[in-house]
Every structure is written in structure tokens, then in C-alpha cells.
Design an enzyme around this catalytic site. Structure first.
Site, PDB file in Angstrom:
ATOM      1  NE  ARG A  70      -2.611  -1.826   3.174  1.00 19.43           N
ATOM      2  CZ  ARG A  70      -3.163  -1.804   4.582  1.00 19.43           C
ATOM      3  NH1 ARG A  70      -4.105  -1.027   4.897  1.00 19.43           N
ATOM      4  NH2 ARG A  70      -2.932  -2.808   5.404  1.00 19.43           N
ATOM      5  CD1 TRP A 238       5.613  -5.302  -7.182  1.00 19.76           C
ATOM      6  CD2 TRP A 238       4.881  -3.400  -8.220  1.00 19.76           C
ATOM      7  NE1 TRP A 238       5.810  -4.141  -6.166  1.00 19.76           N
ATOM      8  CE2 TRP A 238       5.353  -3.154  -6.974  1.00 19.76           C
ATOM      9  CE3 TRP A 238       4.677  -2.576  -9.073  1.00 19.76           C
ATOM     10  CZ2 TRP A 238       5.630  -1.648  -6.586  1.00 19.76           C
ATOM     11  CZ3 TRP A 238       4.552  -1.242  -8.554  1.00 19.76           C
ATOM     12  CH2 TRP A 238       5.000  -0.672  -7.585  1.00 19.76           C
TER      13      TRP A 238
HETATM   14  N1  ARG Z   1      -1.859 -13.973  -4.791  1.00 18.81           N
HETATM   15  C1  ARG Z   1      -2.657 -13.822  -6.008  1.00 18.81           C
HETATM   16  C2  ARG Z   1      -1.727 -14.707  -7.150  1.00 18.81           C
HETATM   17  O1  ARG Z   1      -0.874 -15.263  -6.735  1.00 18.81           O
HETATM   18  C3  ARG Z   1      -2.515 -12.235  -6.577  1.00 18.81           C
HETATM   19  C4  ARG Z   1      -3.138 -11.177  -5.713  1.00 18.81           C
HETATM   20  C5  ARG Z   1      -2.787  -9.854  -5.898  1.00 18.81           C
HETATM   21  N2  ARG Z   1      -1.348  -9.649  -5.655  1.00 18.81           N
HETATM   22  C6  ARG Z   1      -0.735  -8.493  -5.891  1.00 18.81           C
HETATM   23  N3  ARG Z   1       0.869  -8.533  -5.823  1.00 18.81           N
HETATM   24  N4  ARG Z   1      -1.236  -7.275  -6.131  1.00 18.81           N
HETATM   25  O2  ARG Z   1      -1.891 -14.754  -8.134  1.00 18.81           O
END
Ligand code: ARG
Length: 361
Positions: A70, A238
């Protein structure tokens, strides 16, 4: 209470907070609130200005208790897709999101906001959990591909799609408007950036033929700003390495790779106390971070991400805002106690604007 009163009741604190943060005067706040009150009284709804939408989406990210990333909430780029009317336009906007966010590996945080819910006859739906994800197939020899995708894969197949049958088939997008049947759109291959996973010193990693896509674009949550719900508002940051290395590849209910990693590393898997799982996990995560970096795709390790989160906490404290958080989600799944987050307490209070899961009907 009437729906319209509820809407106004949520619009007021949002406009005040948003406009205060943007440095607007109390006269501006008063006149905007008068305008919104009128709109709700005569039409039953109000529309966000682009600035309200943009800042509201950033606030929603800032309020996302489960997100460790964040610190970067102010860098969000917004794509305003509120005027789309057809499934084809929707797919176009989603392709544009993938291209802008991917940016050749220099990943940009982006959100695309589709029309808000007014009635279900016009509602826009993205059926995919993420814009880019690998299919999962039930076969006689167990599951092929990503077990998390069984349901969406079946839906795609029922709409006439047929995957190549590899463990990494990129699923098509499935979008729907109102009560019309869902439509399927194959994502142009050149839009989907992927990373081959190799280990910096253990050559045998190549034999596992692991790969993962570059950008996680979450599309199963709705965005709520000032009482208005945006049922389709895909967003991305990312990756943090552990999401892939300690969960997607490692979970038994996902790609379940630890036994195979242990085998190429020649670890003793007969005794738990050899800590073969832990050793395999660490090298798998080294491989993920190394491969993304080597192939020019943005990624963050969990130690750096935790330190960035610390800076976010300090920055928020300076401007007098409480940082809320969901501890079990904020701690990384690898070496959690090496980060300050593990040793802290966070209130999981849900502030608005925010993102919420779309409960599937
Ligand atoms: N944990 C999810 C995945 O492995 C992605 C969630 C969002 N992650 C992020 N870094 N914005 O695909």
C-alpha cells in the site's frame, strides 16, 4: 431507510474526506454536496467526477487491509471505462488494461472502472478471478494445470473453448452484460508476458518447466466508493515473490511442486525433520525472484515489501490516519517472524472506500 437516503449517507462522508485530502475549500464541498443531494433526489443516483473516481480508487487501495504493497497507493493509474455498452468494448478495455499494466515488464499499477450497478439488467460481470490465469483440467491422472481454475475452465469449455492441454494454458476472458449470455474473448498472445523459472545455481530447476505470468490483475472484487458500487473494476500491482513461490507453486491444492523440487535437489523426503519442505521452499522462492529480475519483470521480495509497508505505516501516521490491516494476510508465508509485521498488532476495521469480493450467484 430508503435506498436513496442510504446512498446520500455514504456519499457525504466520502465527498468530505476526498475533497479535504485533495485540498478543496469548504465552499467547494458544500456546493458538490448540494449537487449530489439534488441528483439523488431527482434521478435516484449520482455520478462520480473523474477526480472523485480516481481518488476514491486510490483510497480503496489504501484501505485494503490485506495488501502489503500500500505504500504506492498514490501511483495508481485509472482507466475510466464507465461508458462501455457492449461485450466487445469491455474486452477491448481489458486488453488495454493488460497492455498498460504490463508495460514490457516495468509494471504499472492500474485499475479499469466499468459502469456502476444501477439495475441487474445492465450489470457488467467479469467471470474470471484474474484477467490472466492458467486453466485447470480434471483428468484420469488427477488435475492438470491450476486447480484454482477448475470452475472457470469448465465455464469456458461450456462456451466452446478448448485449451491446448498444457499445465499453463492462459484462459480466455469471459464477460457478461446484464442477462445476455456470457461472451468469450481469447487474450492476444502478445499481450501476455510470462517468465520462465530458473534457479541461479541449481540447473536442474529447468527440468521442472515452471513458468508464471508477469501481472496479477484481480477481477473478482467490486469497488465501493461513496455508496456507489462498481461490480467490475479489475486492478493490479506487481507480484511479491512468495505469492508465486510459497503459494501458487507450493500449496498442495495448487501446483504442489515441493516434492518435485526436493527430488531435483536430492533432499531426504523420508524424514520431515530433514526440513526438506523448507529447503525446497526457499530455493523455489530464490528461483522465482531471480527469474523475474533476470527477465526484466518487476517483482518484490517479502523483506523489501515489509520494509515498504513500514514506510507506509509511518507516512500514514504523519498525516494522522490509522493504518488498519489483516494480520494473517499481511505476514508473508515465508519467514514471517523476520518481518516487523509479525510482531505488530493491526485493527482489521473496514474503512471505505474499499474492495469487496463479488459473491458468486
Ligand atoms: N495472490 C494472487 C496470485 O498469486 C495475486 C493477488 C494480488 N497480488 C498482488 N501482488 N497485487 O495470483
Amino acid at each position: 431507510m430508503k435506498v436513496q437516503d442510504q446512498l446520500l449517507e455514504k456519499a457525504v462522508p466520502f465527498i468530505k474526506e476526498c475533497y479535504n485530502e485533495l485540498g478543496k475549500s469548504s465552499t467547494e464541498i458544500e456546493s458538490r454536496l448540494a449537487e449530489i443531494t439534488q441528483a439523488i433526489r431527482y434521478k435516484g443516483y449520482y455520478e462520480h467526477t473523474l477526480q472523485e473516481l480516481e481518488h476514491g480508487a486510490k483510497m480503496a487501495w489504501r484501505n485494503s487491509n490485506r495488501c502489503i504493497g500500500r505504500l504506492f497507493w498514490e501511483t495508481l493509474t485509472i482507466h475510466d471505462a464507465r461508458q462501455i455498452e457492449t461485450e466487445e468494448q469491455m474486452a477491448e478495455a481489458l486488453f488495454r488494461h493488460i497492455a498498460t499494466a504490463t508495460n514490457g515488464g516495468k509494471i504499472r499499477p492500474v485499475i479499469t472502472v466499468f459502469p456502476p450497478t444501477r439495475n441487474s439488467a445492465q450489470g457488467v460481470i467479469i467471470h474470471n478471478d484474474q484477467l490472466v490465469r492458467y486453466a485447470g483440467y480434471e483428468t484420469e491422472n488427477g488435475i492438470l494445470g491450476d486447480p484454482a481454475s477448475l470452475k472457470i475452465t469448465t465455464l469456458c469449455q461450456s462456451l466452446g473453448w478448448q485449451g491446448a492441454g498444457t499445465p499453463y494454458d492462459v484462459l480466455p476472458l469471459v464477460v457478461q452484460i446484464g442477462h445476455r449470455p456470457p461472451k468469450l474473448f481469447e487474450i492476444p498472445g502478445e499481450l501476455v508476458l510470462e517468465v520462465d523459472i530458473r534457479h541461479p545455481d541449481i540447473a536442474a530447476f529447468e527440468n521442472l518447466h515452471l513458468k508464471w505470468y508477469a501481472v496479477p490483475i484481480v477481477s473478482n472484487m467490486y469497488l465501493e466508493i461513496g455508496g456507489i458500487s462498481y461490480p467490475a473494476a479489475p486492478f493490479n500491482g506487481w507480484y511479491m515473490g512468495t505469492e508465486i513461490g510459497a503459494r501458487n507453486f507450493a500449496d498442495e491444492a495448487r501446483y504442489n511442486m515441493l516434492p518435485r523440487v526436493a527430488s531435483i535437489m536430492g533432499l531426504d523426503t523420508r524424514r520431515e525433520a530433514s526440513l526438506w519442505r523448507d529447503k525446497a521452499l526457499v530455493e523455489l522462492n530464490v528461483a522465482v525472484l531471480h527469474s523475474f529480475q533476470q527477465q526484466g519483470v518487476a517483482i518484490v521480495d517479502h523483506h523489501t515489501a515489509a520494509r515498504q509497508f513500514k514506510r507506509f505505516e509511518e507516512k500514514e501516521e504523519k498525516v494522522g490516519r490509522d493504518v488498519t490491516g489483516d494480520w494473517p494476510w499481511l505476514i508473508p508465508p515465508l519467514s514471517p517472524a523476520t518481518t516487523h509485521i509479525f510482531h505488530n498488532h493491526y485493527s482489521n476495521e473496514v474503512k471505505l472506500p474499499n474492495f469487496f469480493y463479488r459473491h458468486e450467484g
